[in-house]
Design an enzyme around this catalytic site. Structure first.
Site, PDB file in Angstrom:
ATOM      1  CD1 TRP A 181      -2.627   1.665   0.492  1.00  0.00           C
ATOM      2  CD2 TRP A 181      -2.086   1.778   2.652  1.00  0.00           C
ATOM      3  NE1 TRP A 181      -3.370   2.663   1.054  1.00  0.00           N
ATOM      4  CE2 TRP A 181      -3.066   2.760   2.385  1.00  0.00           C
ATOM      5  CE3 TRP A 181      -1.593   1.667   3.961  1.00  0.00           C
ATOM      6  CZ2 TRP A 181      -3.563   3.612   3.363  1.00  0.00           C
ATOM      7  CZ3 TRP A 181      -2.081   2.521   4.933  1.00  0.00           C
ATOM      8  CH2 TRP A 181      -3.061   3.490   4.638  1.00  0.00           C
ATOM      9  CG  ASP A 262      -2.002  -3.123   7.536  1.00  0.00           C
ATOM     10  OD1 ASP A 262      -1.657  -2.290   6.676  1.00  0.00           O
ATOM     11  OD2 ASP A 262      -3.134  -3.086   8.085  1.00  0.00           O
ATOM     12  CE  LYS A 298      -9.889  -0.649   2.916  1.00  0.00           C
ATOM     13  NZ  LYS A 298      -8.860   0.094   3.674  1.00  0.00           N
TER      14      LYS A 298
END
Lengths: 452, 426
Positions: A181, A262, A298
């Site tokens: 990311w 993560d 999300k």
């Protein structure tokens, strides 16, 4: 010209003067005189140039830039496969029903107040979040070895964890996968760590470069921090298998490499919360330490509410207490205490059996729709006989697919087919629908046959 | 995970011996020192743990009504009713809610501010006042790495932490004069004059925390004038607009004076107290620039600092603020409620002073009503504060700061009596 004293006494005059006199760069602080009366002159207008005059325009965010361009496009067939937020089959953002219910409950409860949360956040939220990722029966939790603090979604959890490590850990280097990311390197650099990469994605197979990964972790200095995507790697969608995770774990423990997980997609990847937490739980089960950044952006659709948690699994309960106290010192001068609303929603849902079950159903619904889009896209390319092996579309997992398209092909698809994606060829599957899959398949087919 | 015994055995062999759960692993963090407790928040913790029915919490700075209860404003409840179910919870832009920012600028700079019209203000939504100060401090460090910040003595303790963590060197300037329990104006002006030209100063726009001591309008004009001569940069922390006098326009007077005088200010705004949105973390950072182009550039750089810290700011608090300030009826209700809070506090100041005078305290308690805002710097010593806690179960920070919001008609006499007891000469 009026003296400074006169000008101070007549603010309107001051304002007028500012409009009459040409503004000019402020004289540098070193040369400005500190005379008691200001000599008004054309080169020293009331509004001197700002101390920030030299600040340059910041670069456009590449991911958000895609959406900006998409919005400008008037084409009726345009498709936005840029930003990673879930969309329904109708292309709309989704607020989960269970979230609406939780919000309504919170609203109805007149006794609820808006006081500051503790620096570490909402206590129930922290406990429930730790249970969610580590498992309710996790020995680390039973033994009080987990320090959990509520943070600002995944970003905030990573930043607070990074700052903590930069202050208290003996190794200042973090290894992040290549690619990862876009915000990861910035977060850790600003936290005070040195960022290096380890091999991860193999363009040839569009899968995991496992050998490269093992080699790079092997040659990392003992104690180095390793960033691991718990599941649904962003941007590639390529995850290690369970066996591969086990090998990674053994290697890391043997070299005392510190895992920093993560987890932005728990439940969103496979549809199963436990399955998506498997990699993390393997590491916790061996009794070792790790950091874990959790996001509810999300999997609960709480994007803008900024809900997340940082957990540090420590060797002992005593250490966990000390670690938590130091985390507070990172947080307090950053934003004092975390926002209340999103964490309250999460705690409401996770603490109620019925709501929890409702959530897992809706979560699976989102994951299933994405998996179905993968299948549909794969089938559509197969039907068209598009050259190349597209099996990675169904092998990769989570919101993103690393198509393998190069930047020329990506630009071509934007120009000719009004398909928007980041230039690395990453598409957000959540932005697809049954209606738009054929159009995307046509675009990929054309790009791959016309351009190499 | 359900697993057959064979599978478990295989897993065990592959993994190697499991560490016994009861034995602690030599931790990589074993050397970590326990951090000192936050002095302000520690007070509330101690208060909560106290079983005495007479206990009084005048520690933390959160508003309480006359029953000592936290308050959610009616305008906030109404805003939340309207918001529920109406949004999709998508990410805000990195700089936050445009609507919330617009309303915040109008509040701070004035409804008809030419700077807003000319688009000269770089502004982003922030995590309340703390987040605004931190973003500015990081921005200052990045673009003016040789600069430092002058902070008043005393100030909110976290100010020091914020600029320290941003790695901006700190200096202090005189502010509070213990002898008068008022402003050390001469000392303040002296420090302004002696600071190198172009220094950065942190100024509390109104209701100074922790002293409650504000410069008068005339003093603010003199300060502004001196700032002009010295080319200093004024950074205003405004955490109590509306909460100090009851009138937001009046509480922004210092800022407006500086703007009239042509200063290009920075400003941190918080809605924690004046809208009671404490835990929602709603705030705004603004920097007045030369022109629109510069404002765009500065804003883009502020966003670059926010992105690796939290990506984008939280939605809910911003929606509440913009709903209230953007609706004339709700805004009117808010103004009424914020005045109500300010008036209650002003009333409690009067009552506390009168009670102390009734007890024939030989000391002067004028400062209680001279000071403004949530806090009163009582002038009590740490030892006297300790006695208040031990003997009377009254909780406040050891610097003698009383949170007036914790004073009620129910406890003001008890509080006055206790203060009298520990301060009266033997």
């Amino acid at each position: 010209m009026p003296t400074a004293n006169e000008r101070a006494a007549h603010p309107r005059l001051s304002t007028l003067l500012r409009h009459l006199l040409p503004s000019s760069p402020r004289t540098s602080p070193a040369t400005a005189t500190s005379a008691d009366s200001l000599q008004a002159s054309p080169t020293m207008a009331a509004s001197s140039a700002s101390v920030f005059a030299a600040v340059p325009q910041g670069p456009e965010d590449p991911i958000l830039g895609v959406t900006v361009a998409f919005k400008k496009d008037p084409s009726p067939v345009k498709v936005n496969l840029g930003v990673g937020a879930y969309r329904t089959e109708e292309g709309k953002p989704l607020v989960l029903n269970v979230v609406k219910r939780a919000e309504a409950l919170l609203l109805q409860n007149q006794s609820r107040i808006k006081e500051y949360l503790p620096i570490t956040g909402l206590a129930d939220f922290n406990k429930l979040s730790a249970k969610l990722i580590f498992g309710a029966d996790s020995p680390a939790i039973q033994e009080n070895r987990v320090a959990t603090v509520q943070c600002l979604s995944g970003t905030g959890s990573l930043r607070v964890g990074g700052e903590f490590l930069a202050r208290h850990y003996h190794e200042r280097t973090i290894y992040i996968p290549n690619p990862t990311w876009g915000n990861h390197p910035k977060i850790f650099t600003l936290a005070g760590l040195t960022v290096r990469t380890y091999r991860y994605y193999d363009p040839a197979t569009r899968g995991l470069d496992f050998q490269g990964l093992l080699e790079d972790l092997s040659s990392a200095p003992s104690g180095a921090i390793i960033l691991l995507h718990a599941c649904a790697h962003n941007p590639t969608g390529v995850d290690p298998t369970v066996d591969q995770w086990e090998q990674i774990r053994q290697l890391m423990r043997s070299k005392a490499l510190l895992p920093f997980f993560d987890s932005a997609y728990q439940g969103f990847a496979s549809g199963s919360l436990d399955k998506d937490a498997q990699s993390v739980r393997m590491f916790v089960a061996d009794g070792g330490e790790l950091l874990m950044a959790q996001s509810y952006a999300k999997n609960m659709g709480l994007y803008g509410e900024r809900v997340g948690a940082l957990s540090i699994v420590c060797g002992s309960a005593d250490v966990a207490v000390k670690v938590e106290s130091q985390l507070k010192l990172v947080i307090r001068p950053m934003y004092s205490n975390p926002p209340l609303h999103g964490a309250s929603i999460v705690a409401t849902i996770l603490s109620d059996r019925g709501m929890f079950d409702e959530w897992t159903k809706e979560l699976k619904g989102m994951a299933d729709r994405i998996i179905s889009m993968r299948q549909q896209l794969f089938d559509a390319l197969k039907t068209r006989g598009t050259p190349g092996d597209w099996s990675h579309i169904i092998k990769q997992i989570g919101m993103f697919t690393f198509t393998g398209l190069n930047s020329d092909q990506v630009a071509f698809m934007r120009q000719e087919f009004h398909i928007y994606m980041t230039s690395d060829g990453r598409i957000s599957m959540a932005g697809l629908s049954s209606r738009t899959v054929p159009h995307l398949a046509d675009a990929i087919d054309a790009a791959v046959t016309k351009l190499k | 995970m359900a697993m057959s015994r064979a599978a478990a055995a295989i897993r065990q062999r592959r993994r190697g011996p499991l560490l016994p759960a009861s034995r602690s692993v030599a931790s990589l963090f074993g050397h970590v020192e326990p951090a000192a407790k936050d002095p302000i928040l520690g007070v509330t913790e101690a208060f909560l743990a106290d079983p005495s029915p007479e206990k009084v919490n005048v520690g933390v700075g959160a508003y309480r009504d006359d029953n000592g209860k936290p308050v959610v404003l009616e305008c906030v409840r109404e805003a939340e009713r309207r918001i529920a179910g109406s949004t999709n919870m998508e990410y805000l832009p990195m700089g936050g809610s445009a609507k919330m920012i617009d309303e915040s600028l109008k509040l701070a700079y004035g409804e008809d501010s030419e700077f807003i019209k000319d688009k000269r203000i770089a502004a982003v939504q922030t995590l309340s006042g703390t987040g605004a100060c931190r973003l500015f401090a990081d921005f200052q460090k990045r673009f003016l790495p040789d600069s430092q910040i002058y902070i008043p003595t005393p100030t909110w303790a976290n100010h020091h932490n914020i600029w320290r963590d941003a790695q901006v060197p700190q200096r202090t300037f005189g502010y509070y004069y213990p002898d008068t329990k008022g402003l050390d104006f001469a000392g303040l002006m002296n420090d302004i004059k002696n600071a190198p030209d172009g220094s950065f100063f942190l100024l509390h726009a109104c209701a100074h925390n922790p002293t409650g001591v504000d410069p008068s309008e005339e003093q603010w004009r003199e300060i502004s004038h001196q700032f002009k001569l010295k080319n200093h940069f004024p950074f205003f922390d405004m955490a109590y607009q509306g909460f100090a006098s009851g009138d937001p326009e009046r509480d922004a007077k210092a800022i407006r004076i500086f703007l009239e005088d042509g200063h290009q200010i920075g400003c941190a705004q918080s809605y924690a107290k004046n809208m009671g949105l404490y835990g929602q973390r709603a705030g705004c950072l603004s920097i007045l620039c030369d022109d629109e182009m510069q404002a765009v550039a500065v804003k883009s750089q502020l966003q670059q600092i926010a992105r690796p810290m939290y990506s984008n700011p939280p939605l809910h608090g911003a929606l509440i603020v913009s709903t209230i300030l953007g609706d004339p009826a709700l805004k009117t209700l808010w103004l009424k409620e914020v005045k109500g809070m300010a008036d209650r506090i002003i009333g409690m100041r009067k009552a506390l002073k009168e009670n102390l005078e009734k007890l024939s305290s030989p000391l002067s308690w004028e400062h209680i009503t001279n000071q403004i805002g949530m806090f009163c710097y009582s002038g009590m010593t740490p030892e006297q504060v300790d006695r208040l806690t031990k003997e009377f179960h009254i909780y406040m920070t050891r610097n003698g700061r009383i949170s007036m919001a914790g004073v009620t008609t129910g406890n003001v006499a008890y509080l006055a009596n206790a203060i009298h007891e520990v301060t009266k000469p033997n």
